[in-house]
Design a protein around this motif. Sequence first.
Motif, PDB file in Angstrom:
ATOM      1  N   GLY A  99       0.816  -1.208   0.000  1.00 25.89           N
ATOM      2  CA  GLY A  99       0.000   0.000   0.000  1.00 25.89           C
ATOM      3  C   GLY A  99       0.850   1.259   0.000  1.00 25.89           C
ATOM      4  O   GLY A  99       1.965   1.288   0.522  1.00 25.89           O
ATOM      5  N   LEU A 100       0.326   2.324  -0.588  1.00 30.13           N
ATOM      6  CA  LEU A 100       0.996   3.625  -0.625  1.00 30.13           C
ATOM      7  C   LEU A 100       0.051   4.675  -0.054  1.00 30.13           C
ATOM      8  O   LEU A 100      -1.120   4.745  -0.431  1.00 30.13           O
ATOM      9  CB  LEU A 100       1.391   3.983  -2.057  1.00 30.13           C
ATOM     10  N   LEU A 101       0.578   5.485   0.873  1.00 31.09           N
ATOM     11  CA  LEU A 101      -0.197   6.556   1.499  1.00 31.09           C
ATOM     12  C   LEU A 101       0.522   7.877   1.295  1.00 31.09           C
ATOM     13  O   LEU A 101       1.751   7.929   1.209  1.00 31.09           O
ATOM     14  CB  LEU A 101      -0.361   6.312   2.997  1.00 31.09           C
ATOM     15  N   TYR A 102      -0.252   8.934   1.256  1.00 37.96           N
ATOM     16  CA  TYR A 102       0.303  10.285   1.231  1.00 37.96           C
ATOM     17  C   TYR A 102      -0.379  11.071   2.339  1.00 37.96           C
ATOM     18  O   TYR A 102      -1.587  11.291   2.306  1.00 37.96           O
ATOM     19  CB  TYR A 102       0.077  10.951  -0.130  1.00 37.96           C
ATOM     20  N   ASP A 103       0.396  11.427   3.357  1.00 41.46           N
ATOM     21  CA  ASP A 103      -0.131  12.113   4.537  1.00 41.46           C
ATOM     22  C   ASP A 103      -1.270  11.309   5.161  1.00 41.46           C
ATOM     23  O   ASP A 103      -2.279  11.863   5.587  1.00 41.46           O
ATOM     24  CB  ASP A 103      -0.596  13.522   4.182  1.00 41.46           C
ATOM     25  N   GLY A 104      -1.100   9.986   5.190  1.00 39.84           N
ATOM     26  CA  GLY A 104      -2.073   9.121   5.827  1.00 39.84           C
ATOM     27  C   GLY A 104      -3.276   8.756   4.990  1.00 39.84           C
ATOM     28  O   GLY A 104      -4.128   7.996   5.434  1.00 39.84           O
ATOM     29  N   VAL A 105      -3.357   9.277   3.767  1.00 45.74           N
ATOM     30  CA  VAL A 105      -4.494   9.001   2.886  1.00 45.74           C
ATOM     31  C   VAL A 105      -4.087   7.918   1.894  1.00 45.74           C
ATOM     32  O   VAL A 105      -3.061   8.041   1.218  1.00 45.74           O
ATOM     33  CB  VAL A 105      -4.944  10.263   2.140  1.00 45.74           C
ATOM     34  N   ARG A 106      -4.882   6.857   1.802  1.00 45.36           N
ATOM     35  CA  ARG A 106      -4.546   5.754   0.915  1.00 45.36           C
ATOM     36  C   ARG A 106      -4.582   6.192  -0.537  1.00 45.36           C
ATOM     37  O   ARG A 106      -5.423   6.995  -0.956  1.00 45.36           O
ATOM     38  CB  ARG A 106      -5.500   4.566   1.123  1.00 45.36           C
ATOM     39  N   VAL A 107      -3.647   5.655  -1.280  1.00 42.79           N
ATOM     40  CA  VAL A 107      -3.557   5.894  -2.713  1.00 42.79           C
ATOM     41  C   VAL A 107      -3.952   4.599  -3.413  1.00 42.79           C
ATOM     42  O   VAL A 107      -3.339   3.561  -3.184  1.00 42.79           O
ATOM     43  CB  VAL A 107      -2.130   6.306  -3.117  1.00 42.79           C
ATOM     44  N   ALA A 108      -4.969   4.636  -4.240  1.00 43.68           N
ATOM     45  CA  ALA A 108      -5.387   3.435  -4.951  1.00 43.68           C
ATOM     46  C   ALA A 108      -4.363   3.085  -6.036  1.00 43.68           C
ATOM     47  O   ALA A 108      -3.686   3.966  -6.575  1.00 43.68           O
ATOM     48  CB  ALA A 108      -6.759   3.652  -5.589  1.00 43.68           C
ATOM     49  N   THR A 109      -4.226   1.790  -6.325  1.00 40.62           N
ATOM     50  CA  THR A 109      -3.343   1.281  -7.381  1.00 40.62           C
ATOM     51  C   THR A 109      -1.970   1.959  -7.368  1.00 40.62           C
ATOM     52  O   THR A 109      -1.651   2.755  -8.239  1.00 40.62           O
ATOM     53  CB  THR A 109      -3.996   1.456  -8.772  1.00 40.62           C
ATOM     54  N   PRO A 110      -1.123   1.669  -6.374  1.00 40.00           N
ATOM     55  CA  PRO A 110       0.178   2.341  -6.242  1.00 40.00           C
ATOM     56  C   PRO A 110       1.051   2.270  -7.484  1.00 40.00           C
ATOM     57  O   PRO A 110       1.828   3.190  -7.765  1.00 40.00           O
ATOM     58  CB  PRO A 110       0.830   1.588  -5.074  1.00 40.00           C
ATOM     59  N   GLY A 111       0.966   1.169  -8.262  1.00 43.36           N
ATOM     60  CA  GLY A 111       1.786   1.056  -9.454  1.00 43.36           C
ATOM     61  C   GLY A 111       1.514   2.142 -10.476  1.00 43.36           C
ATOM     62  O   GLY A 111       2.392   2.521 -11.249  1.00 43.36           O
ATOM     63  N   ILE A 112       0.282   2.660 -10.499  1.00 43.37           N
ATOM     64  CA  ILE A 112      -0.060   3.756 -11.400  1.00 43.37           C
ATOM     65  C   ILE A 112       0.316   5.097 -10.786  1.00 43.37           C
ATOM     66  O   ILE A 112       0.824   6.000 -11.454  1.00 43.37           O
ATOM     67  CB  ILE A 112      -1.570   3.728 -11.718  1.00 43.37           C
ATOM     68  N   PHE A 113       0.114   5.246  -9.484  1.00 38.85           N
ATOM     69  CA  PHE A 113       0.305   6.531  -8.820  1.00 38.85           C
ATOM     70  C   PHE A 113       1.772   6.851  -8.532  1.00 38.85           C
ATOM     71  O   PHE A 113       2.170   8.009  -8.462  1.00 38.85           O
ATOM     72  CB  PHE A 113      -0.462   6.552  -7.495  1.00 38.85           C
ATOM     73  N   SER A 114       2.585   5.848  -8.299  1.00 36.44           N
ATOM     74  CA  SER A 114       3.926   6.058  -7.753  1.00 36.44           C
ATOM     75  C   SER A 114       4.814   6.879  -8.685  1.00 36.44           C
ATOM     76  O   SER A 114       4.873   6.637  -9.893  1.00 36.44           O
ATOM     77  CB  SER A 114       4.582   4.701  -7.479  1.00 36.44           C
ATOM     78  N   ARG A 115       5.536   7.838  -8.099  1.00 35.76           N
ATOM     79  CA  ARG A 115       6.526   8.635  -8.820  1.00 35.76           C
ATOM     80  C   ARG A 115       7.704   8.888  -7.888  1.00 35.76           C
ATOM     81  O   ARG A 115       7.584   8.824  -6.658  1.00 35.76           O
ATOM     82  CB  ARG A 115       5.964  10.006  -9.252  1.00 35.76           C
ATOM     83  N   ALA A 116       8.846   9.212  -8.467  1.00 31.16           N
ATOM     84  CA  ALA A 116       9.988   9.644  -7.668  1.00 31.16           C
ATOM     85  C   ALA A 116       9.787  11.105  -7.276  1.00 31.16           C
ATOM     86  O   ALA A 116       9.311  11.917  -8.074  1.00 31.16           O
ATOM     87  CB  ALA A 116      11.278   9.481  -8.459  1.00 31.16           C
ATOM     88  N   SER A 117      10.154  11.440  -6.034  1.00 33.87           N
ATOM     89  CA  SER A 117      10.007  12.814  -5.557  1.00 33.87           C
ATOM     90  C   SER A 117      11.166  13.152  -4.635  1.00 33.87           C
ATOM     91  O   SER A 117      11.810  12.271  -4.064  1.00 33.87           O
ATOM     92  CB  SER A 117       8.669  13.007  -4.834  1.00 33.87           C
ATOM     93  N   ASP A 118      11.428  14.435  -4.477  1.00 31.11           N
ATOM     94  CA  ASP A 118      12.542  14.892  -3.655  1.00 31.11           C
ATOM     95  C   ASP A 118      12.244  14.622  -2.181  1.00 31.11           C
ATOM     96  O   ASP A 118      11.183  14.979  -1.677  1.00 31.11           O
ATOM     97  CB  ASP A 118      12.767  16.388  -3.882  1.00 31.11           C
ATOM     98  N   SER A 119      13.199  14.017  -1.484  1.00 31.66           N
ATOM     99  CA  SER A 119      13.000  13.705  -0.070  1.00 31.66           C
ATOM    100  C   SER A 119      12.910  14.950   0.797  1.00 31.66           C
ATOM    101  O   SER A 119      12.456  14.883   1.950  1.00 31.66           O
ATOM    102  CB  SER A 119      14.145  12.814   0.429  1.00 31.66           C
ATOM    103  N   TRP A 120      13.357  16.095   0.291  1.00 31.34           N
ATOM    104  CA  TRP A 120      13.270  17.354   1.027  1.00 31.34           C
ATOM    105  C   TRP A 120      11.833  17.676   1.425  1.00 31.34           C
ATOM    106  O   TRP A 120      11.580  18.376   2.409  1.00 31.34           O
ATOM    107  CB  TRP A 120      13.832  18.484   0.162  1.00 31.34           C
ATOM    108  N   LEU A 121      10.872  17.154   0.682  1.00 33.65           N
ATOM    109  CA  LEU A 121       9.471  17.481   0.907  1.00 33.65           C
ATOM    110  C   LEU A 121       8.905  16.848   2.170  1.00 33.65           C
ATOM    111  O   LEU A 121       7.866  17.279   2.668  1.00 33.65           O
ATOM    112  CB  LEU A 121       8.632  17.016  -0.287  1.00 33.65           C
ATOM    113  N   TYR A 122       9.593  15.825   2.726  1.00 35.38           N
ATOM    114  CA  TYR A 122       8.961  14.985   3.733  1.00 35.38           C
ATOM    115  C   TYR A 122       9.490  15.227   5.137  1.00 35.38           C
ATOM    116  O   TYR A 122      10.686  15.354   5.362  1.00 35.38           O
ATOM    117  CB  TYR A 122       9.122  13.515   3.361  1.00 35.38           C
TER     118      TYR A 122
END
Length: 699
Positions: A99-122
């Motif tokens: 599973g993939l979450l963003y700020d605790g909110v579930r993201v459906a179908t992680p294989g479609i949603f997933s992207r690389a992002s800068d770790s500075w954001l987190y």
Amino acid sequence: MLLPAVAFAEENEDPAIIVTGVADRQLLLDAPTDTGSRLGLTARETPAIVDILSERQIREFGARTNVEALNRAPGVTSSLPATSPGVPTMRGFTGGSVGLLYDGVRVATPGIFSRASDSWLYERIEILKGPASVLYGEGALAGAINLIPKSPRLGRTSLAALASYGSFDTVRLAGDVNLPLGDRAAVRGVGSFGRTSGFVDDTDSELLAASVGLLLTPADRLTIHVAADYNEDDYDTADYGTPLIPAAVARNPSNAATGPGGLVIDRALRDTNFNVADGVLDSQTLWLRSRLTYELSDQLTLSNHLSRFHSDRRFINAEIFSYNSGTGLIDRTTGIITHDIDYLVERPSISGDVEIGGLRNRFAIGAEFSNLEFATRRYFSTTTSVDPFAPVRGTFPGGSGAPLPPINSTAQVKVSSVFAENALNLTPEWLLAGGARYDWIDFSRRIAPATQIDRDYGALSWRVGTVYDVLPKVQLFAQYSRAIVPVGNFLLLSLANARFDLTTGESVEAGLKSSFWNDRIDLTLAAYHIAQDNIVTRDPNDPTLSVQGGRQSSRGVELSLSAAVTSRLRVDANWTWLDAEFDELVEAGGISRAGNTPPRIPQTVANLFAFYSFDSIPLTLSAGLRHAGGFYTDNANSIRAKGHTTIDAAIGYRFAFGELTLRGRNLTDAFYVDYSDVSTTQFQVGAPRSVEISLQTRF
């Protein structure tokens, strides 16, 4: 790898994470985590393993992106294929089972949603191990990863900035400003920009991100947080990987990956790009988030999360490369793929911390409603074949191959859920926790011109676990859980697969969490077994028919340690061993794959980091070792990538205004490969030795 954060960095640290002051070790076991439950439990109280990568740790490990950060976490491997960057493996499963979450909110179908992002954001990244469907619905059999962005803080002004330059013409710039607006409001802006020319020919790329958040406390018991996050990536002529070729043809053959018939990866092709010269791979994503919390009383809290996600993506490339033994050339397929994604999630809940018969009882009940709409255009063909050692890449489409008919489709997934959790202290030392969730899933997909798929699903997920305090900071825990996983990606589910039910999974886990030597050492140990039933297989009596009834499983052991060896020396280490296999799987032709290892799953993953700060001079040294075991890319286990080990190191000097760091990665220049996600005989080659210098400031 980055260095231990200097003293002034504590101003921006998460206040929920305690720092011991001994070798700057953080007490992450005692940090509250929303990922492991919605009950306000700490990582120590949760009857499962919850690994936390704090903002400080991410800097220390030198992780520039979420993908690099996950590769430092215990038992996680995350690759960077062009098609689905950052899709991880964990506990013997991958893809739709993590599973993939963003700020605790579930993201459906992680294989479609997933992207690389800068770790500075987190602010931090939390990883819940084991089935998490009881919290986050379908598709979280192996666990869930929660990317938690930085958020505003009341009462203090802070400023942070980062600038770095390194090998492959790599530039990274980032900033972070938090401003109080009186006593009851604060705003925070975070931004980053990165670009690189890459070590593969003609693979320039850029990452751009910005986040603005507003925190309001208009009344003593009311908190409102709203935020908007924008992410953009542009990979131009992305590297889609390197194909296996015969050892007799290779100019510098290696055993980094091997296949049947003497196929190998050629070191001479390490920096060769086989994509068309005008390839396109980009995305633009906007997250709108809101969270409202109202304390009804000292014991009861009402909260509501409302989020909207929208993303547009394009993939116009030559993607699959294969060696043609008849011509001695690399054959290439081409494709046009577009994604238009819109996702809305609403989650109200009420939680409480009350006494029942003199016993402390924490609970949460709530509902979740989501609507996912997806439109895609998909067109596939072939283009010109090229010389492996002197490719004339051409432009898209550039070939004369007969194209496949275009596929235009839309999909909609509506999910309505109810959930409940409870944690009861039977004694001050003994905690019993459990939870359940029921999902109603309404799925539809239309494939032009006339194929219509409609299907409804209903499923129950649940778990029960316990934590017992042997000593105040020594806990034993155990858990049993049930989860659900679809047979394929809902957004691309075929008419044939839509007739199948959801698969089911179960897990048993037990372990130890301990802090000792005056909190100078944290240790976690877990053993687990996960099984997924009703995966799609072939009918043993008629291999031409696909049926449900297959099974795959994994068992493993995870060990993690953080130790302040001295007041100046800290060591962090983790080690994972797992055994994953198909218990029952029959493929075309009636061939059994029972006993084989599923693709992408390594047997061992290990990390070792050491950090040393001098007493007399403001100098810090660090070094890190990462090992990822070998894996197969096919169910037959005939194509294998060899395991690899890389070593990083860094030296930094602290000034009054910041820290200057020189960092080296893959110092031994190890030649290795990773997963490509497009073909079983095609691999992403790992980056060679590189160096980087960076300046980070905080005020």
